[in-house]
Design an enzyme around this catalytic site. Structure first.
Site, PDB file in Angstrom:
ATOM      1  N   HIS A   1      16.222 -49.635  16.320  1.00 41.67           N
ATOM      2  CA  HIS A   1      17.595 -49.176  16.559  1.00 41.67           C
ATOM      3  C   HIS A   1      17.776 -48.891  18.034  1.00 41.67           C
ATOM      4  O   HIS A   1      16.838 -48.432  18.690  1.00 41.67           O
ATOM      5  CB  HIS A   1      17.881 -47.904  15.739  1.00 41.67           C
ATOM      6  CG  HIS A   1      19.342 -47.608  15.623  1.00 41.67           C
ATOM      7  ND1 HIS A   1      20.005 -46.853  16.547  1.00 41.67           N
ATOM      8  CD2 HIS A   1      20.247 -48.009  14.711  1.00 41.67           C
ATOM      9  CE1 HIS A   1      21.286 -46.793  16.198  1.00 41.67           C
ATOM     10  NE2 HIS A   1      21.460 -47.480  15.097  1.00 41.67           N
TER      11      HIS A   1
ATOM     12  N   GLU B   1      19.943 -50.188   7.546  1.00 38.79           N
ATOM     13  CA  GLU B   1      20.244 -51.439   6.842  1.00 38.79           C
ATOM     14  C   GLU B   1      19.259 -51.748   5.724  1.00 38.79           C
ATOM     15  O   GLU B   1      19.611 -52.395   4.746  1.00 38.79           O
ATOM     16  CB  GLU B   1      20.258 -52.612   7.842  1.00 38.79           C
ATOM     17  CG  GLU B   1      21.101 -52.396   9.068  1.00 38.79           C
ATOM     18  CD  GLU B   1      22.587 -52.425   8.779  1.00 38.79           C
ATOM     19  OE1 GLU B   1      22.972 -52.236   7.616  1.00 38.79           O
ATOM     20  OE2 GLU B   1      23.362 -52.645   9.718  1.00 38.79           O
TER      21      GLU B   1
HETATM   22  N1  COA Z   1      11.426 -56.488  14.922  1.00 38.91           N
HETATM   23  C1  COA Z   1      10.543 -56.874  15.860  1.00 38.91           C
HETATM   24  N2  COA Z   1      10.615 -56.492  17.145  1.00 38.91           N
HETATM   25  C2  COA Z   1      11.632 -55.696  17.486  1.00 38.91           C
HETATM   26  C3  COA Z   1      12.584 -55.258  16.566  1.00 38.91           C
HETATM   27  C4  COA Z   1      12.464 -55.689  15.236  1.00 38.91           C
HETATM   28  N3  COA Z   1      13.327 -55.312  14.300  1.00 38.91           N
HETATM   29  N4  COA Z   1      13.496 -54.469  17.192  1.00 38.91           N
HETATM   30  C5  COA Z   1      13.111 -54.421  18.487  1.00 38.91           C
HETATM   31  N5  COA Z   1      11.998 -55.161  18.650  1.00 38.91           N
HETATM   32  C6  COA Z   1      11.231 -55.346  19.896  1.00 38.91           C
HETATM   33  C7  COA Z   1      11.965 -56.232  20.893  1.00 38.91           C
HETATM   34  O1  COA Z   1      11.649 -57.585  20.696  1.00 38.91           O
HETATM   35  C8  COA Z   1      11.479 -55.688  22.182  1.00 38.91           C
HETATM   36  O2  COA Z   1      10.184 -56.185  22.394  1.00 38.91           O
HETATM   37  P1  COA Z   1       9.685 -56.525  23.891  1.00 38.91           P
HETATM   38  O3  COA Z   1       9.842 -55.259  24.681  1.00 38.91           O
HETATM   39  O4  COA Z   1       8.271 -56.961  23.687  1.00 38.91           O
HETATM   40  O5  COA Z   1      10.582 -57.618  24.395  1.00 38.91           O
HETATM   41  C9  COA Z   1      11.321 -54.201  21.916  1.00 38.91           C
HETATM   42  O6  COA Z   1      11.121 -54.065  20.516  1.00 38.91           O
HETATM   43  C10 COA Z   1      12.545 -53.401  22.320  1.00 38.91           C
HETATM   44  O7  COA Z   1      13.658 -54.047  21.811  1.00 38.91           O
HETATM   45  P2  COA Z   1      15.116 -53.916  22.393  1.00 38.91           P
HETATM   46  O8  COA Z   1      15.776 -55.253  22.281  1.00 38.91           O
HETATM   47  O9  COA Z   1      15.140 -53.237  23.713  1.00 38.91           O
HETATM   48  O10 COA Z   1      15.755 -52.939  21.377  1.00 38.91           O
HETATM   49  P3  COA Z   1      17.281 -52.723  21.244  1.00 38.91           P
HETATM   50  O11 COA Z   1      17.479 -51.267  21.353  1.00 38.91           O
HETATM   51  O12 COA Z   1      18.106 -53.567  22.113  1.00 38.91           O
HETATM   52  O13 COA Z   1      17.486 -53.292  19.789  1.00 38.91           O
HETATM   53  C11 COA Z   1      18.203 -53.657  17.650  1.00 38.91           C
HETATM   54  C12 COA Z   1      18.018 -52.625  18.756  1.00 38.91           C
HETATM   55  C13 COA Z   1      18.813 -52.961  16.443  1.00 38.91           C
HETATM   56  C14 COA Z   1      19.154 -54.758  18.142  1.00 38.91           C
HETATM   57  C15 COA Z   1      16.840 -54.273  17.309  1.00 38.91           C
HETATM   58  O14 COA Z   1      15.927 -53.267  16.928  1.00 38.91           O
HETATM   59  C16 COA Z   1      16.918 -55.338  16.235  1.00 38.91           C
HETATM   60  O15 COA Z   1      17.211 -56.485  16.532  1.00 38.91           O
HETATM   61  N6  COA Z   1      16.629 -54.960  14.947  1.00 38.91           N
HETATM   62  C17 COA Z   1      16.723 -55.900  13.860  1.00 38.91           C
HETATM   63  C18 COA Z   1      18.172 -56.039  13.423  1.00 38.91           C
HETATM   64  C19 COA Z   1      18.687 -54.818  12.682  1.00 38.91           C
HETATM   65  O16 COA Z   1      18.019 -54.276  11.813  1.00 38.91           O
HETATM   66  N7  COA Z   1      19.915 -54.427  13.039  1.00 38.91           N
HETATM   67  C20 COA Z   1      20.582 -53.307  12.432  1.00 38.91           C
HETATM   68  C21 COA Z   1      20.656 -52.155  13.355  1.00 38.91           C
HETATM   69  S1  COA Z   1      21.278 -50.699  12.543  1.00 38.91           S
END
Ligand code: COA
Length: 377
Positions: free
Chosen positions: A253, A312
């Site tokens: 998140h 989710e």
């Molecule tokens: N599975 C695998 N790796 C994940 C991940 C996941 N669900 N969520 C984050 N990461 C990883 C990223 O690839 C990144 O890795 P890196 O530093 O090696 O490149 C690291 O964790 C940090 O990710 P980041 O993109 O900075 O996190 P964010 O705060 O932008 O992302 C989300 C938040 C929600 C977009 C992300 O966690 C995600 O895509 N989750 C899956 C989709 C989801 O469940 N969405 C509903 C949200 S309520």
């Protein structure tokens, strides 16, 4: 020159709100002053909407009046049904159908609160009508004597649902009713800040909610559990996803760096449903097992990132148990979140301020015009 951009706007505080407080480091969510776990499992959906819009719980008289007002708007126009019928015939994605349905509603300019009441009611009716039409059945007409959640489940399933299912749905809708300045809420605020209208703002918010990084995750999260099928396959399956650099849906998140408190509220509501004999017990046990494997592997592959279960994952399990399919999850999210979107629109309108951030130009300057005949590239 090094650019100091904040492309995800995480460091920008762009609004003051009394609607919800997301404390990501502590895993706490406050909605209109209440801990989410205090209010979401107890309030009816109408009480929750009233609370968000008025900043206090309604007394019995206020609640009855508000419930009747919302129920009075539940019917959707005939032209919206025609549009949804044609979308269903084309096998349109339910989220796209919701966007089309909402955008077909007339704009009532003189009283934004009446328009807001009609949008909250009709969002649920549009979703229910589309799910019926997609199944090849006619929509069920609303019954204004019934509450919002009861009638929603009846308009989808054709029968008055039992109280346990209604409670589970209301807990879900309340839990997701508001959540700080998330992407769809921000989209709604940006649109309404131009002094456009609430129908446009909510239609835009639905567009933002659709994306898998926001509200589109629960479907893929459950699909993942279905694909795994047996718990012993979870580790190789999830490992290969992570090896390929894919994200596990339902985890991580932007704000919560500990477990999303909404996941706990929904986990308890889901457990109550499954323990009461609803749904597929095997699926529930599998999903909770897969969650544990996913958390262990996320820590292994992304150490220190604190990737935890988000709302989710349990949304998927709860809504599946209520009989909805993966494609339906995001539109039902909108049925709850629309309450918060509209409350935010009101707050935004009170500021009277257009939202208009800046960008840093990184292109060239002072290019000279080249006639088409001289463009030898
Ligand atoms: N599975 C695998 N790796 C994940 C991940 C996941 N669900 N969520 C984050 N990461 C990883 C990223 O690839 C990144 O890795 P890196 O530093 O090696 O490149 C690291 O964790 C940090 O990710 P980041 O993109 O900075 O996190 P964010 O705060 O932008 O992302 C989300 C938040 C929600 C977009 C992300 O966690 C995600 O895509 N989750 C899956 C989709 C989801 O469940 N969405 C509903 C949200 S309520």
């Amino acid at each position: 020159m090094a650019l100091d951009l904040d492309v995800g706007l995480e460091r920008v505080v762009a609004a003051a709100t009394r609607l919800s407080d997301v404390q990501g480091e502590h895993g706490r969510l406050t909605i209109a002053g209440f801990p989410a776990e205090e209010v979401a499992p107890r309030a009816t959906f109408e009480e929750m909407v009233y609370l968000l819009w008025n900043d206090h719980l309604p007394n019995s008289e206020q609640l009855a009046e508000f419930q009747a007002r919302l129920a009075g708007y539940r019917s959707i126009p005939e032209h919206t049904v025609t549009l949804l019928r044609s979308a269903a015939e084309r096998q349109t994605n339910p989220m796209d159908a919701l966007r089309m349905g909402l955008s077909s509603l007339d704009v009532v300019a003189d009283d934004p609160w009446e328009q807001a009441a009609s949008i909250v009611s009709q969002t649920a009716t549009i979703v229910a009508a589309f799910l019926r039409l997609r199944a090849g059945e006619d929509p069920v007409s609303p019954d204004p004597e019934l509450s919002h959640a009861v009638d929603f489940l009846r308009m989808v399933g054709g029968e008055v649902p039992d109280p346990a299912r209604v409670r589970a749905l209301e807990t879900y809708l309340n839990t997701v009713s508001d959540h700080g300045l998330n992407a769809s809420t921000f989209a709604a605020r940006v649109i309404v800040a131009t002094e456009s209208d609430l129908v446009s703002a909510i239609t835009g918010a639905v567009g933002a909610l659709k994306g898998p990084l926001h509200g589109g995750a629960p479907g893929p999260a459950l699909d993942m559990v279905f694909e795994i099928a047996e718990l012993e396959r979870a580790e190789p399956y999830l490992r290969s996803k992570l090896e390929r650099g894919e994200r596990l849906m339902g985890f991580g998140h932007r704000v919560y760096k500990v477990r999303d408190p909404r996941a706990d509220i929904l986990a308890q509501a889901t457990l109550r449903l499954y323990a009461g004999g609803a749904g597929d017990q095997h699926l529930y046990e599998m999903a909770t097992g897969v969650e544990q494997v996913a958390l262990r592997l996320l820590e292994e592959y992304k150490p220190g990132r604190n990737l935890q279960t988000n709302v989710e994952y349990y949304t998927a399990l709860l809504l599946h148990c209520l009989g909805f399919s993966s494609d339906d999850f995001t539109p039902i999210f909108a049925v709850g979140r629309v309450a918060g979107w509209l409350a935010h629109c009101q707050e935004q309108l009170e500021t009277g301020r257009l939202i208009r951030p800046s960008c840093q130009y990184i292109g060239e300057h002072d290019r000279a015009w080249v006639p088409r005949s001289d463009r030898g590239w």
